[in-house]
Design an enzyme around this catalytic site. Structure first.
Site, PDB file in Angstrom:
ATOM      1  N   GLU A   1       0.830  -1.208   0.000  1.00 24.60           N
ATOM      2  CA  GLU A   1       0.000   0.000   0.000  1.00 24.60           C
ATOM      3  C   GLU A   1       0.864   1.258   0.000  1.00 24.60           C
ATOM      4  O   GLU A   1       0.550   2.247  -0.668  1.00 24.60           O
ATOM      5  CB  GLU A   1      -0.922   0.031   1.233  1.00 24.60           C
ATOM      6  CG  GLU A   1      -2.194  -0.757   1.105  1.00 24.60           C
ATOM      7  CD  GLU A   1      -3.154  -0.188   0.062  1.00 24.60           C
ATOM      8  OE1 GLU A   1      -2.749  -0.044  -1.103  1.00 24.60           O
ATOM      9  OE2 GLU A   1      -4.304   0.074   0.400  1.00 24.60           O
TER      10      GLU A   1
ATOM     11  N   THR B   1      -4.556   7.235  -5.903  1.00 20.17           N
ATOM     12  CA  THR B   1      -4.649   7.612  -4.490  1.00 20.17           C
ATOM     13  C   THR B   1      -3.565   8.621  -4.127  1.00 20.17           C
ATOM     14  O   THR B   1      -3.813   9.568  -3.374  1.00 20.17           O
ATOM     15  CB  THR B   1      -4.524   6.346  -3.602  1.00 20.17           C
ATOM     16  OG1 THR B   1      -5.591   5.467  -3.956  1.00 20.17           O
ATOM     17  CG2 THR B   1      -4.626   6.672  -2.137  1.00 20.17           C
TER      18      THR B   1
HETATM   19  N1  HSE Z   1      -8.084   5.985   3.140  1.00 23.31           N
HETATM   20  C1  HSE Z   1      -7.460   5.989   1.843  1.00 23.31           C
HETATM   21  C2  HSE Z   1      -7.667   7.356   1.215  1.00 23.31           C
HETATM   22  C3  HSE Z   1      -8.083   4.914   1.011  1.00 23.31           C
HETATM   23  O1  HSE Z   1      -8.789   7.841   1.259  1.00 23.31           O
HETATM   24  O2  HSE Z   1      -6.712   7.918   0.698  1.00 23.31           O
HETATM   25  C4  HSE Z   1      -7.481   4.812  -0.359  1.00 23.31           C
HETATM   26  O3  HSE Z   1      -8.111   3.770  -1.052  1.00 23.31           O
END
Ligand code: HSE
Length: 306
Positions: free
Chosen positions: A128, A181
């Site tokens: 991640e 992201t």
């Molecule tokens: N919590 C993370 C974000 C999830 O919102 O950046 C990304 O999938």
């Protein structure tokens, strides 16, 4: 065991009020991964179908996560990972989490299960971190544990599995644009006003309580995001219209799925989730923007061996 085939599901992170801490696991959509032992130690990516992903083990989230596991638990054998990638990267439903969690789950099985599903989150975090520039576990936790999960602490990985009210169904619409992201995190502010923080933690507490008490109305009231959604929604075409359409047609709540661009809704009953999906897609039909839509029960099991 010499080889294993698994289903690594998609997931919805944040659930509006719980940025980086809340998530739930989806059912129908996910990657198929085949992992086999090799004689040469280390990890390699074999074939990738469905989407374009890096083959270089240093650049692929699945192999990076497995390397983190093998550092803690060295093995004389190596591992080859073949991926049928069905979750589109940059779609907001945990594409990198499915790859990272799926890979460490499969290798852990081939190693004779030295780690619990909960313990595997720490290794998947390496994947991640590579994908999003920040190690967060709110997609990994539901993929590995199933159902709804809460990451109480990202550093110690104190992760809780929460109960799933029986009639809850998810609708997820993915307008076909890619939003990484790493980019949708870059626009966030590091500080938030106290007033907004108070609203947000009130909602997180109420959301968790609603899951335990199966209080659908409280669940509905608590799916609010005062902090992240106002900033990120401008990256998503017709976000406000789609969300309002979901709510007007009877959804309990709706918001950005993870870091977007997918938009999710939670509804009571499958028929309502389908009706909500019909309302959500109207706006993309009008502007001619292509989309995928998924209706899903909450996947209580997470990753499955096939
Ligand atoms: N919590 C993370 C974000 C999830 O919102 O950046 C990304 O999938």
């Amino acid at each position: 065991m010499e080889e294993i085939k698994i289903f690594a599901p998609a997931s919805v992170a944040n659930i509006s009020c719980g940025f980086d801490v809340l998530g739930f696991c989806l059912d129908p959509i996910g990657d198929i991964m085949h992992v086999s032992k090799t004689e040469t130690p280390g990890v390699q990516i074999g074939t990738v179908t469905g989407q374009e992903l890096p083959i270089d083990p240093l650049k692929n989230v699945a192999s990076v996560a497995v390397s983190a596991l093998l550092e803690a638990h060295p093995s004389k054998k190596g591992f080859r990972i073949d991926i049928d990638k069905r979750i589109k990267p940059g779609s907001g439903i945990g594409s990198s989490a499915a790859s990272a969690a799926g890979a460490v789950f499969a290798v852990n099985e081939l190693l004779g299960k030295p780690y619990s599903r909960n313990e595997l989150v720490q290794f998947a975090m390496a994947g991640e971190a590579l994908a999003s520039g920040a190690a967060h576990a709110d997609n990994l936790a539901p993929v590995l544990l199933g159902g709804f999960t809460l990451v109480r602490c990202n550093n110690t990985l104190d992760i809780l599995k929460l109960p799933t009210p029986p009639d809850l169904f998810a609708t997820v619409i993915h307008p076909k644009i890619e939003l990484k992201t790493i980019h949708s995190r870059a626009i966030l502010k590091n500080e938030i006003p106290l007033k907004k923080a108070v609203a947000q933690w009130g909602n997180v507490g109420a959301f968790v309580s609603a899951l335990y008490t199966q209080d659908y109305e409280l669940l509905s009231r608590s799916m609010q995001d005062e902090v992240i959604e106002p900033l990120r929604s401008m990256l998503i075409p017709k976000f406000n219209e789609v969300k309002q359409a979901a709510l007007a047609s009877g959804a309990l709540g709706s918001g950005i799925s993870g870091s977007g661009p997918s938009i999710y809704a939670l509804s009571k009953g499958k028929a309502m989730a389908i009706k909500v999906g019909d309302a959500m897609k109207t706006f993309y039909d009008q502007i001619g923007l292509d989309y995928d839509i998924h209706i899903s029960s909450i996947n209580e099991k997470g990753i499955k061996i096939l």
